[in-house]
Design an enzyme around this catalytic site. Sequence first.
Site, mmCIF file in Angstrom:
data_model
loop_
_atom_site.group_PDB
_atom_site.id
_atom_site.type_symbol
_atom_site.label_atom_id
_atom_site.label_comp_id
_atom_site.label_asym_id
_atom_site.label_seq_id
_atom_site.Cartn_x
_atom_site.Cartn_y
_atom_site.Cartn_z
ATOM 1 N N GLY A 322 54.237 -23.410 15.901
ATOM 2 C CA GLY A 322 53.125 -22.642 16.701
ATOM 3 C C GLY A 322 51.556 -22.423 16.642
ATOM 4 N N TRP A 325 50.178 -26.220 16.485
ATOM 5 C CA TRP A 325 50.034 -26.884 18.252
ATOM 6 C C TRP A 325 48.708 -26.781 18.572
ATOM 7 C CZ3 TRP A 325 49.544 -24.665 22.809
ATOM 8 C CH2 TRP A 325 49.924 -25.900 23.773
ATOM 9 N N HIS A 326 47.987 -25.198 18.623
ATOM 10 C CA HIS A 326 46.983 -24.901 19.291
ATOM 11 C C HIS A 326 45.742 -26.014 19.051
ATOM 12 C CE1 HIS A 326 49.228 -21.723 20.636
ATOM 13 N NE2 HIS A 326 48.207 -21.361 21.602
ATOM 14 N N GLY A 327 45.637 -26.153 17.414
ATOM 15 C CA GLY A 327 44.453 -27.450 16.977
ATOM 16 C C GLY A 327 44.807 -27.136 15.420
ATOM 17 N N PHE A 473 43.630 -28.527 23.245
ATOM 18 C CA PHE A 473 45.106 -28.129 22.683
ATOM 19 C C PHE A 473 45.933 -29.219 23.122
ATOM 20 C CE2 PHE A 473 43.257 -23.639 22.797
ATOM 21 C CZ PHE A 473 42.793 -23.720 21.309
#
Lengths: 473, 363
Positions: A322, A325-327, A473
């Site tokens: 997770g 996923w953001h960066g 993102f």
Amino acid sequence: MLFNSLTFVVFFAVVLALHRAPFLSWRTKKVLLLVESYIFYAAWNPPFILVLWISTVVDWVVAKRIHTATTTGARRGWLLVSLLINLGILGYFKYGEFLLENWVAVAAMAGVEWQAPAWDIILPVGISFYTFQTMAYSLDVYLKRAEPADSLLDFSLFVTFFPQLVAGPIVRPVDLIPQFAVEPAAKAGRLAWGLSLMVLGMFNKIVIADGALAPAADAVFGAGETLAWTDAWLGTLAFSGQIFCDFAGYSTTAIGASLALGFSLTDNFRYPYAAIGFTDFWRRWHISLSTWLRDYLYVPLGGNRKGVGRTYINLMVTMLLGGLWHGASWTFVVWGGLHGTYLAVERFIQRRFDPHPLTHSVVFQMSLAMLTYFLVNITWVFFRAPDFPTAWRMIVSMVTFGEGLRVLSSANVTLVAVPVLGILLIHGLMRERRLEDVVARTPWWLTAVVVGFMVAAIAVSQGSSNAFIYFQF
Amino acid sequence: MRSSIFSSEPLRDIPQTRWTAVMVLAVMVCVSVVGAWEMYWRSEWFVPSYRNSDGLWALTRDRIDDEGGRGVAIVGSSRVLFDVNLESWREVTGTLPIQLALEGTNPRPYLTHIAQETTFSGLVVVGVTEGLFLSPSIGLRGSVVNAYRNRTPADRMSQWLSMHTVEPYVAFYDFDIALFAIVRRQPFWPARSGMTPELPVVRKLANSRVTRQTDMWNKVSDNPDYREVTRGIWLAFLNAPRPAPPPPEVQERHISSLLAEVTADVQAIRARGGDVVFVRAPSSGPFREAETKGFPRELLWDRLLAATGAVGVHFEDHADLQDFELPEWSHIRADQTDRFTRALLRHLRDAQEAGGRARAELR
């Protein structure tokens, strides 16, 4: 295009007018919505529509094949096609440079000096959101939670629907595709409530996030030196407010725009800074992502069904991914790892100790909420810091109450303190409430005055069309 | 699509209230507040003008390509932005200059941009404000070229809409009076202990036209109180503590390297048939004192002309370039820029012809 731009104001007015035109059939309106959604996306970079098309066509075909496949192997094979193509697109555009850099670093540690070629790839905006959305469709069909859509038009609109295309909420196919089947019946107040939500979202973004909080967060995280603990904390608190108002502002605008068009999107935020504990936090923060990760990653990994140890591992894997996923940066992985640790510790304590009656007291619950907020702020440092040295400097200043540079003027201190306290107060008061209920109980004239002042504040703030944080993102 | 699970409730509630009345009253409140805000700022001398935005710069930059790389382009800092009157220039030469100067910004990267990233073969006028020209950083508007390169179709559309529906009609749409800019500069904020005092934010000095013709705001030139505010801000900058100057050999290396880069850019433009001229616009009062002391001509100006072989017009060399009112010591008042521009053109033309490099753009 950005919600906070003049182009969007004109675009949305045209979309709304066409969508409500009495002389157009429902099918024509849907075709128009699809075309308008492509225009919305192409307004950033027209060639990236191809990526959207690939994602759409692949999952449309794959879901049909999975549904008609007669063997488990064939079903798995088609699912693999969807995952490989969607994750391949995501990996190429978003993680290619990150993987290359890390490969070079690993090779250097092994004594192999190698200069990687420049990775000048532009990240298609919103790619993390729509690839997850289309993958959910194929996964739902594979897991027999849903059947394939009947209409390519409806499915394409589900992938491309402009209000939530680039920054969510990440909508489940089962929630949105059925809404496209028939024209929604007219409902009193829907347009006005949708527009009011858009105003609220834009107020959060333009006035609070960009106007009041962003300058302080930028000054603190860009200082490049050890800061006094006051400034380190104020900068972190500013960012905690900024990212909430920015992202929840986007979600609220998306929900409002959809509602004005007659469609319902799910909530993405429920006053997360009043969360008591981290399980509660993730039921309130970026709900569409946390439920996606729960349903398509944590549960398939075994969730809590395969023993205590495996549950903790599943939690940690889910949160680490997770974070990623953001960066494409290790700071995001640490952010996810911290949240995974918090969730694991919380789970351990809950299993290990029986709840004492005192734990139900208001004081204890408020203390837990404050502890949760404190620990969430620690994670924001890694989320916002451009690199680890900056993050460490900030953390050290914050937890040791250290001396250092002061970069925030008293004006900026006030412009952090007032909105952040306001956000905490509102989240605390609204923790068990819904905005819809509060508005229904509020005198109509007060609602009008609040909406009118928010629009005026947006106008006089003169937002500079800053992109939303989650676009990256 | 039949399904067995829903991730959450798919349909949203609509609060029951008098929505038509809410919308009507909300519009009335908004129009009243915004209208009052507009009237107040008009009473404070603000008038509708074009924003000196990255988008307007980009549209101006487009002219280099649209007009075939000919004509006159101006790069520099605020002095050539304010002092060169584009309409006067057009009246004299028949050519409207492409005004690319940016306030508080080092012109060298923009000269490099024209030299390396365009096919411009006309005349480039480079404004020299020594402190900015010698600075290793790009300065206040350093993001402009990237904003130009990364423009999206939506950016272009928003710029068009802004310039056609808002900027010509709304006085309060000005960076100087954005809500939080006003809040942050209020004098009642106490100084924070232990904090190095921040330099003040430069207040509004000019109004822009669609051509980027930039005229000193008449409140600066005609309102003594506001003029003192602007002077006070400049004094704060001039008196701010500065880092110790680098050792002479380090400074020499920096200037030599800088001159080599500028010379390369000048040669690149000349190789295409273009040319470059340098202009030092007037300053006065404490600005001139500080600049004379900190940046004597032999430090940069003389070496710049020698290294590039270019023509330069320095206001100190011409009496008719000195007789101007500079209300805040750095820029010429708007109603005198016509005279300055005509005089500047004469000197540029004479110097070019004297050097055997007469340019059609100056005739």
